[in-house]
Design a protein around this motif. Structure first.
Motif, mmCIF file in Angstrom:
data_model
loop_
_atom_site.group_PDB
_atom_site.id
_atom_site.type_symbol
_atom_site.label_atom_id
_atom_site.label_comp_id
_atom_site.label_asym_id
_atom_site.label_seq_id
_atom_site.Cartn_x
_atom_site.Cartn_y
_atom_site.Cartn_z
ATOM 1 N N TRP A 200 0.834 -1.218 0.000
ATOM 2 C CA TRP A 200 0.000 0.000 0.000
ATOM 3 C C TRP A 200 0.859 1.254 0.000
ATOM 4 O O TRP A 200 0.530 2.250 -0.644
ATOM 5 C CB TRP A 200 -0.908 -0.044 1.219
ATOM 6 N N ARG A 205 -0.985 8.271 -4.046
ATOM 7 C CA ARG A 205 -2.317 8.725 -3.690
ATOM 8 C C ARG A 205 -2.969 9.431 -4.886
ATOM 9 O O ARG A 205 -2.299 10.088 -5.682
ATOM 10 C CB ARG A 205 -2.261 9.697 -2.514
ATOM 11 N N ASN A 209 -7.069 5.634 -6.981
ATOM 12 C CA ASN A 209 -5.988 4.826 -7.551
ATOM 13 C C ASN A 209 -6.181 3.363 -7.127
ATOM 14 O O ASN A 209 -5.922 2.990 -5.987
ATOM 15 C CB ASN A 209 -4.626 5.337 -7.084
ATOM 16 N N LYS A 255 -5.918 3.360 -3.072
ATOM 17 C CA LYS A 255 -5.267 4.372 -2.247
ATOM 18 C C LYS A 255 -5.748 5.753 -2.737
ATOM 19 O O LYS A 255 -5.428 6.168 -3.845
ATOM 20 C CB LYS A 255 -3.740 4.275 -2.330
ATOM 21 N N THR A 256 -6.524 6.440 -1.903
ATOM 22 C CA THR A 256 -7.131 7.710 -2.292
ATOM 23 C C THR A 256 -6.428 8.860 -1.582
ATOM 24 O O THR A 256 -5.490 8.667 -0.787
ATOM 25 C CB THR A 256 -8.629 7.734 -1.936
ATOM 26 N N ARG A 257 -6.939 10.045 -1.849
ATOM 27 C CA ARG A 257 -6.396 11.229 -1.187
ATOM 28 C C ARG A 257 -6.888 11.347 0.246
ATOM 29 O O ARG A 257 -6.367 12.154 1.012
ATOM 30 C CB ARG A 257 -6.793 12.481 -1.965
ATOM 31 N N PRO A 259 -6.842 10.592 3.779
ATOM 32 C CA PRO A 259 -5.892 9.924 4.682
ATOM 33 C C PRO A 259 -6.571 9.103 5.760
ATOM 34 O O PRO A 259 -5.906 8.339 6.485
ATOM 35 C CB PRO A 259 -5.132 11.103 5.288
ATOM 36 N N SER A 266 -8.417 -1.501 2.676
ATOM 37 C CA SER A 266 -8.338 -0.900 1.346
ATOM 38 C C SER A 266 -8.694 -1.860 0.214
ATOM 39 O O SER A 266 -8.445 -1.564 -0.945
ATOM 40 C CB SER A 266 -6.927 -0.339 1.123
#
Length: 286
Positions: A200, A205, A209, A255-257, A259, A266
């Motif tokens: 990961w 990011r 994604n 994996k996104t923005r 946090p 995920s």
């Protein structure tokens, strides 16, 4: 010249002459001795029995033969007695030797049995030692392999005993797995939180994604299996996933923005025909 036969007239005449001649001689000797008186001398007549001297000689010889025979018998008896005594002693010695030999054979038989048992025990111990040796050699080889410096092909990153590749292009889930197989690997198989976190962290990011990894339930809905055929145990799914919203049979990682979405939550499911980048896994090369 013919010899007169006994009992013939000629033989009887000759014998009578010899008797008469002997008688005349005896009388003459008597007449010549001085002062001799008339002595009547009896002269055996013809046909009288012979004297007893030959019979005495024969009896003496016979007695001597008997004595010699008895002495011989005594000597032979003594000889055979000594011989039998010697045979008895020899038989006793042989019996003793046989007993000793039999005892020796029994002792040797016992020793052979003990040696056979000892040999069997040693062979079993040898087998155990050889097995231990094989295990130790396997362990030594494993440790030597682990001690060797791990290297991965260019653009592949090492983690534990594997190398990982994160693509920048997009393919379907099946085509992604075929690409990994051409490189000597497969879509990533993730068993531990450490491995999940490592992968990961390799991702960039973005808005959304997403990356294929090696899990699907195409064979039976809800039964998730890795590409090596082993069944999934646990996993790192996002809350509410997998949901098979639109025939979603393949797993991917996002994996996104945001946090607030952690690495250990995920995973999502999606249709296998969608195009996403992918993550390959292959064993380390040395």
């Amino acid at each position: 010249m013919a010899t007169p036969e006994m009992g013939s007239a000629e033989c009887d005449g000759m014998y009578s002459k010899l008797i008469n001649k002997d008688e005349d001689t005896l009388y003459e000797e008597a007449d010549q001795k001085p002062g001799s008186s008339d002595v009547q001398i009896s002269v055996p007549s013809a046909g009288a029995a012979p004297g007893s001297r030959p019979y005495k000689l024969a009896a003496g010889c016979l007695g001597l033969i008997c004595v010699v025979f008895l002495i011989s018998i005594a000597v032979l008896c003594t000889h055979y007695k000594n011989l039998l005594f010697g045979v008895g002693e020899e038989h006793s010695a042989l019996s003793h030797n046989y007993s000793s030999a039999q005892s020796t054979v029994e002792r040797l038989s016992f020793n052979v049995s003990a040696l056979t048992a000892a040999i069997g025990k040693l062979q079993r111990e040898k087998g155990d030692v050889e097995k231990d040796k094989e295990r130790l050699q396997s362990r030594v080889k494993e440790l030597e392999e682990q001690a060797k410096p791990k290297t991965c092909p260019p653009e592949w990153l090492p983690f534990n005993t594997s190398c990982y590749f994160v693509s920048s292009r997009s393919k379907s889930w099946k085509d992604s797995n075929d690409y990994c197989a051409e490189k000597g690997g497969h879509l990533a198989i993730i068993h531990t939180p450490e491995e999940q976190t490592f992968l990961w962290n390799l991702l960039v990011r973005g808005h959304w994604n997403a990356y294929w990894f090696g899990i699907s339930d195409e064979k039976a809905e809800g039964d998730w299996f890795w590409v090596d055929g082993t069944k999934l145990v646990g996993g790192f799914w996002m809350d509410g996933e997998p949901n098979n919203h639109i025939d979603e049979d393949c797993g991917y990682m996002v994996k996104t923005r945001n946090p607030s979405i952690p690495a250990l939550k995920s995973w999502y499911d999606a249709p296998c025909s969608m195009y996403w980048p992918w993550i390959c896994e292959a064993p380390n090369s040395y």
